[in-house]
Design an enzyme around this catalytic site. Structure first.
Site, mmCIF file in Angstrom:
data_model
loop_
_atom_site.group_PDB
_atom_site.id
_atom_site.type_symbol
_atom_site.label_atom_id
_atom_site.label_comp_id
_atom_site.label_asym_id
_atom_site.label_seq_id
_atom_site.Cartn_x
_atom_site.Cartn_y
_atom_site.Cartn_z
ATOM 1 C CD GLU A 96 -6.527 6.675 -0.190
ATOM 2 O OE1 GLU A 96 -6.613 5.460 -0.414
ATOM 3 O OE2 GLU A 96 -7.409 7.498 -0.517
ATOM 4 C CG ASP A 97 -2.538 6.220 -2.568
ATOM 5 O OD1 ASP A 97 -2.780 5.651 -1.489
ATOM 6 O OD2 ASP A 97 -3.281 6.132 -3.564
ATOM 7 C CG ASP A 157 -11.824 7.132 -7.012
ATOM 8 O OD1 ASP A 157 -10.821 6.847 -7.685
ATOM 9 O OD2 ASP A 157 -11.996 6.711 -5.851
#
Length: 562
Positions: A96-97, A157
């Site tokens: 994602e990052d 998370d």
């Protein structure tokens, strides 16, 4: 004279310390405690990759970003999750990052890790816009159907994000707290992971209402100071009675978490008593039969409050929770709750699905298929297909709403429904066909309307008619998402059919004497016109005419004269 040559011994070169091991040492130790023969190399490699990819990134707190995935993996390790889950937790934000791709995850760490990382990867907000949140949750659910560890990682998370929520601006804290209470905490409850649920509850409570949280924390802290003395007579009586009945086990004071106290007392925590801030927990050494003997021992020791016994052993909750609950009056006249469970039941009561995965760490244990204790998730997956994003998120919130009733079919099957559910909701819980043709119900043998609200313990039989169809009125008392979605779909189809019938009639009349519409349909001319205008079939074309979305004047020239 020969002078001996003295050789100068060079100092041993010290090996440079490994910068990775100190950072990841607590994770390795926690995982080793649960899995003595675990593959530490895989964890070290996962950490090294995640640290390298996130090296230039920082958290809102200013801490290196790697502290987040490492903390998530630590939460999971402390619950006893397997190596594959921990590696996926370390890598869960990389796709994602960072430039790291899912294909690279698969190549470097294998298919299972890639499946878990993909499952928790959020959809791109720029691409999906307002639909991103809803479609991300839908994606997580679909991935969880294949591997429940996706949801477990997502919960860990969110827990760490809640722990560090103080570094976010106020508006974001409020939004995350609200979403946590509406969606993530209910998932922890549904999966039976109460160790996560309790902390997430309290952290979201602190973010959403800091003043109420602080007041509750002060009241509970003060009440718990007096708990040992307040509960001492009850514990003494219970221990003596258990010994008389030949039952062994431990008797302990179990504090309630802050949000539970706040909700139970509607926020009024003034003068909170120990009996309102804690309960007695009995964990017996024997089999489940010993729990019932222990219940008799408790009732022999103190006066039970009538109607307050709840048997979640014979009738487990939808989240695998099994215990006996009762309320009794202490010698000082205080009502207290007593929870009784066996040692085998205790891990599941605390960790839910995690306890099952931990006891049999194979992929089959992590799937929804075949798990009757997760039938709620199977139903959720069944109704969500094809539901628009906004409706899906609203339906998900309703489906996960706290509180439930357990009702029975005539054959003894248990159906769990949310509080306030009606006979109509029960009918749709049995299947879309049953719900779509229901006309009434028998509750405990008595005829009731479909709007009748159900209570735990009701035996419900649905009455159906092949000619029966849903009604617009049903939406006024349908509570569950499956019922509402199926009713809305049927009504939408009926409206579309009526519009198509109306539109075809208008078109046939407008073409009369010039084009035979029946012949045009038979030769495919109508379908060609429909496709040319962007409709999938002629019914959609006719429906557009019937609803006024398509003007006849624009349509008629497209039909060639017969």
């Amino acid at each position: 004279m020969t002078v001996p040559v003295t050789r100068r011994r060079l100092p041993l070169r010290r090996r440079a310390p490994d910068p990775v091991r100190p950072a990841v040492a607590p994770l390795l130790a926690a995982h080793r405690a649960a899995y003595p023969g675990a593959d530490e190399a895989a964890l070290l490699r996962g950490y090294e990759v995640a640290e390298r990819l996130h090296r230039d990134q920082r958290r809102k707190s200013g801490a290196p970003y790697i502290t987040h995935p490492l903390a998530v993996a630590m939460i999971l390790a402390e619950m006893g999750m397997d190596t594959t889950t921990l590696v996926a937790a370390l890598l869960h934000d990389t796709v994602e990052d960072t430039p790291y791709t899912l294909g690279e995850v698969r190549s470097d760490f294998g298919e299972r890790v890639a499946v878990l990382v993909d499952g928790v990867t959020k959809l791109d907000g720029k691409r999906w816009g307002e639909r991103a949140e809803a479609e991300t949750f839908r994606k997580i659910l679909l991935a969880a159907a294949d591997d429940l560890r996706v949801l477990v990682i997502k919960l860990a998370d969110r827990l760490h994000n809640l722990r560090t929520l103080g570094f976010q601006p106020p508006h974001k804290r409020a939004r995350i707290a609200k979403a946590s209470h509406e969606l993530l905490v209910p998932f922890a409850e549904r999966l039976g992971i109460h160790v996560l649920k309790r902390e997430m509850d309290d952290l979201a409570f602190a973010a959403a209402d800091p003043a109420a949280h602080a007041a509750t924390e002060r009241a509970v802290t003060l009440a718990l100071r007096g708990a040992p003395a307040a509960f001492a007579p009850a514990r003494r009586l219970v221990r003596a009675s258990l010994a008389e009945h030949g039952v062994t086990g431990r008797v302990e004071i179990r504090p309630s978490h802050l949000y539970a106290v706040h909700r139970a007392l509607d926020g009024d925590v003034t003068g909170l008593r120990p009996c309102e801030a804690a309960r007695l927990l009995l964990v017996v050494d024997g089999a489940e039969q010993e729990c019932y003997v222990a219940l008799g021992a408790v009732h022999a020791a103190m006066h039970p409050i009538p109607g307050q016994v709840r048997d979640f052993i014979a009738l487990p909750k939808y989240n695998m929770y099994r215990s006996l609950h009762t309320r009794v009056i202490t010698p000082d006249g205080d009502p207290i709750e007593v929870i009784i469970r066996s040692r085998d039941m205790h891990p599941v009561a605390e960790y839910g699905i995690v306890a099952h995965i931990r006891s049999a760490p194979d992929e089959a244990t992590s799937t929804v298929a075949g798990r009757r204790d997760l039938v709620w998730l199977s139903r959720l997956l069944a109704w969500q297909s094809g539901v628009p994003s906004a409706e899906f998120l609203d339906g998900l919130r309703a489906d996960l709403a706290e509180g439930s009733v357990a009702v029975f079919t005539p054959t003894g099957e248990v159906i769990t429904l949310p509080d306030g559910a009606t006979a109509l909701d029960f009918a749709y819980a049995l299947g879309a066909a049953t719900g779509g043709h229901c006309i009434g119900a028998l509750v405990n043998g008595r005829l009731v309307p479909l709007s009748a609200e159900l209570r735990s313990g009701n035996v419900v039989e649905v009455l159906t008619d092949p000619e029966g169809v849903p009604s617009e009125e049903w939406l006024s008392f349908a509570v569950t998402a499956p019922a509402r979605v199926h009713v809305q779909r049927w009504l939408a189809r009926r409206r579309a059919e009526e519009a198509a019938e109306t539109g075809r009639g208008r078109l046939a009349r407008a073409l009369a004497g010039r084009v035979d519409l029946l012949s045009a349909e038979a030769h495919g001319d109508s379908l060609a016109v429909a496709r040319a205008l962007g409709y999938a079939d002629v019914d959609q074309l006719y429906a557009a005419v019937g609803s006024g979305a398509l003007d006849l004047a624009d349509l008629l020239p497209r039909f060639k004269r017969s």
